[in-house]
Design an enzyme around this catalytic site. Structure first.
Site, PDB file in Angstrom:
ATOM      1  N   ASN A 148      55.108  64.697  69.006  1.00 50.17           N
ATOM      2  CA  ASN A 148      54.384  64.367  67.777  1.00 50.17           C
ATOM      3  C   ASN A 148      54.848  63.127  67.025  1.00 50.17           C
ATOM      4  O   ASN A 148      54.093  62.567  66.254  1.00 50.17           O
ATOM      5  CB  ASN A 148      54.436  65.552  66.809  1.00 50.17           C
ATOM      6  CG  ASN A 148      53.861  66.798  67.425  1.00 50.17           C
ATOM      7  OD1 ASN A 148      52.763  66.761  67.947  1.00 50.17           O
ATOM      8  ND2 ASN A 148      54.610  67.883  67.400  1.00 50.17           N
ATOM      9  N   TYR A 149      56.097  62.715  67.214  1.00 53.50           N
ATOM     10  CA  TYR A 149      56.615  61.642  66.361  1.00 53.50           C
ATOM     11  C   TYR A 149      57.077  60.407  67.109  1.00 53.50           C
ATOM     12  O   TYR A 149      57.384  59.394  66.504  1.00 53.50           O
ATOM     13  CB  TYR A 149      57.783  62.162  65.520  1.00 53.50           C
ATOM     14  CG  TYR A 149      57.363  63.193  64.508  1.00 53.50           C
ATOM     15  CD1 TYR A 149      56.600  62.833  63.397  1.00 53.50           C
ATOM     16  CD2 TYR A 149      57.708  64.528  64.657  1.00 53.50           C
ATOM     17  CE1 TYR A 149      56.191  63.774  62.471  1.00 53.50           C
ATOM     18  CE2 TYR A 149      57.306  65.485  63.730  1.00 53.50           C
ATOM     19  CZ  TYR A 149      56.551  65.093  62.648  1.00 53.50           C
ATOM     20  OH  TYR A 149      56.161  66.030  61.728  1.00 53.50           O
TER      21      TYR A 149
END
Length: 570
Positions: A527-528
């Site tokens: 996600n990051y």
């Protein structure tokens, strides 16, 4: 899918007008999990030592608890109380009269039945397993794809969630509550006008059919515990998701160009005449420096008391002018997303410390620390500084830039693949620590560590024996000095070298495992972290991409694998 088209083509097809996500969407609707199959006659539930025949609905809920008997959840009081309360609501009045105490309930026979059933499934002959797999594949073929703008795209989660007991993460106050079965009457379908509308299961009807092409979900319903919406979405490998993912990292890359200006601005705002601006500047400093989540205002009535940066209360921080040889230390202690505790002691700059003292003045512990700040006010300000900028972008930016810097600092080109992968995991861990992605030590950790240690000990023994052998061969060679003896020495040395490499590899594994036991690497990886950073690193150091991303992840990040060369810079 993505690999079939060269470079970034598939990701760069015609763009649609603002807000419109698709022109055509056709699908089969969700796949509903099969209905409850009652237990065989000889599998009994006991109450107060005596067998008790339960009504179907009550029995089904009993099986949810029984299946979890060997799980630590069922030892937690809050889980037990929530379960028992919800279970009693579903009982017949006769059952309610009898079953009044969870401690008198005996689920062990039901538990054993499911354990045995599981074992039997694992022990099935190959042909049987193959048959089951073919059935699952058939369902996947039928329900797992949709037609989106003429492309056949994979759907992510096309099955409704089965009923069961809510687990939650961390110490969730609702754990143990009953997750009800999703029926077609709960489900809203979304598809395109004029397409074939999915048929509900026989004898049922949909809650609603919509034709909304400004959203990307195919079906939705409300789950009964948190009252949140659940959606059936496209698979992460689909073009729509890939584009969205790519855009997210491009926004974070744009932040790289202006972050210095933004940092200079919030430092000036620490001295602002407006207390509101000072609060915004201190919150932004935390979001930037500590990768805190912004903490959106939650719906009223949401039970878990979790906070983010903007919703911090006075009781969540303590100020120490001096602590552990550092100055101006802020000690944070609060429950963040998913009820995961955030605990950290950070030395901050003096004006930040002074401002915090000011914000806490004359306040009760339960008062808001940033009482004049809303996430909305913060994001409006950020949007003004850079198009598309929200507090969340800082987390993506700081995570990605940290990974890139750590990889530069830690990778030794001379290392073998195992050594380089250890460096990669260490870089990934630095990000997970920054983002506070914790996990509880896996239950199997001690055992699997022990197994690894046994392997290491055995390998050490082999190395010692091989060293002896080399020595012996060398002594023989000295005595005879013939070619055969020399060749023997070489052979033994080769074996020793191979064993030493294997031992080194096992030692690296053990280090990796130990350092990783309380940190969840997956969240940031999915996600990051801009996947192009990892792809470029793999290409540069000759690491096969499958050592970093599994098959599903490679599909999700197909766009990045297509686009990034070894020189990619975030």
């Amino acid at each position: 899918m993505a690999g079939s088209q060269h470079g970034g083509e598939r990701w760069e097809e015609e763009k649609k007008e603002d807000g419109v996500k698709w022109m055509q969407l056709e699908h089969r609707g969700p796949y509903f999990v099969p209905l409850y199959q009652p237990l065989p006659e000889d599998v009994q539930f006991y109450y107060d030592g005596k067998p008790l025949k339960l009504s179907l609905a009550t029995e089904e809920i009993a099986t949810f608890y029984a299946k979890m008997l060997d799980h630590e959840y069922t030892t937690k009081e809050i889980f037990q109380n929530n379960f028992f309360h919800d279970w009693r609501k579903e009982m017949t009045s006769e059952e309610q009269e009898i079953i009044k105490d969870l401690d008198k309930c005996d689920f062990r026979e039901i538990h054993k039945y499911f354990v045995d059933k599981n074992e039997a499934r694992k022990a099935l002959p190959k042909e049987e397993k193959q048959k089951l797999k073919e059935e699952a594949d058939k369902i996947q073929e039928e329900y797992g794809y949709c037609i989106l703008d003429g492309h056949r795209e994979k759907i992510g989660n096309f099955k409704t969630e089965p009923p069961g007991l809510f687990r939650g993460r961390g110490e969730h106050p609702k754990m143990g509550m009953l997750k009800k079965r999703i029926m077609p009457e709960d489900v809203t379908i979304n598809c395109s006008r004029g397409s074939k509308i999915p048929e509900p299961p026989e004898g049922h009807r949909w809650k609603e059919v919509r034709f909304d092409n400004t959203v990307t979900w195919l079906a939705s319903w409300t789950e009964n515990i948190q009252n949140t919406f659940k959606y059936i979405m496209l698979n992460p490998s689909s073009k729509l998701k890939g584009e969205k993912d790519w855009e997210k990292y491009e926004v974070a890359r744009r932040l790289k160009g202006v972050v210095h200006t933004i940092r200079a601005q919030y430092r000036r705002d620490w001295k602002s005449k407006e207390i509101k601006e000072r609060q915004r500047a201190v919150a932004l400093y935390f979001i930037d420096k500590l990768a805190l989540r912004a903490g959106n205002e939650k719906e009223e009535g949401e039970t878990a008391d979790t906070v983010g940066c903007c919703s911090l209360r006075v009781e969540h921080i303590q100020l120490h002018p001096q602590l552990d040889g550092q100055e101006h230390v802020v000690e944070f202690d609060f429950l963040g997303k998913d009820s995961i505790r955030y605990y950290n002691k950070v030395s901050v700059e003096k004006p930040v410390f002074k401002n915090l003292q000011l914000f806490m003045k004359n306040k009760e512990p339960t008062d808001d620390l940033f009482d004049q700040l809303t996430t909305n006010f913060l994001n409006k300000h950020l949007q003004h500084l850079m198009d598309g900028l929200t507090a969340k972008v800082f987390r993506t930016y700081n995570a990605s830039i940290t990974l890139q810097e750590q990889l530069k600092a830690l990778t030794n080109p001379e290392d073998n693949v195992a050594g380089k992968l250890l460096s990669y995991n260490r870089a990934n861990r630095a990000v997970a620590v920054l983002c506070n992605h914790q996990r509880s030590v896996p239950k199997t950790f001690a055992r699997s560590m022990q197994v690894l240690q046994e392997k290491i000990d055995a390998k050490k023994k082999q190395v010692e024996e091989a060293q002896e052998e080399v020595k012996k061969a060398e002594d023989e060679c000295k005595d005879t000095e013939d070619a055969k003896a020399e060749a023997n020495v070489e052979k033994k040395k080769k074996l020793l070298k191979r064993l030493e490499e294997q031992l080194a590899k096992l030692n690296v594994q053990a280090t990796d495992k130990e350092e990783n036991k309380q940190i969840a690497l997956g969240t940031s990886k999915l996600n990051y972290l801009d996947p192009r950073i990892s792809v470029a690193w793999c290409k540069k150091f000759g690491i096969p991409i499958e050592r970093i991303y599994n098959k599903t992840q490679r599909e999700k990040f197909a766009w990045a694998i297509d686009m990034a060369g070894e020189d990619f810079e975030f």
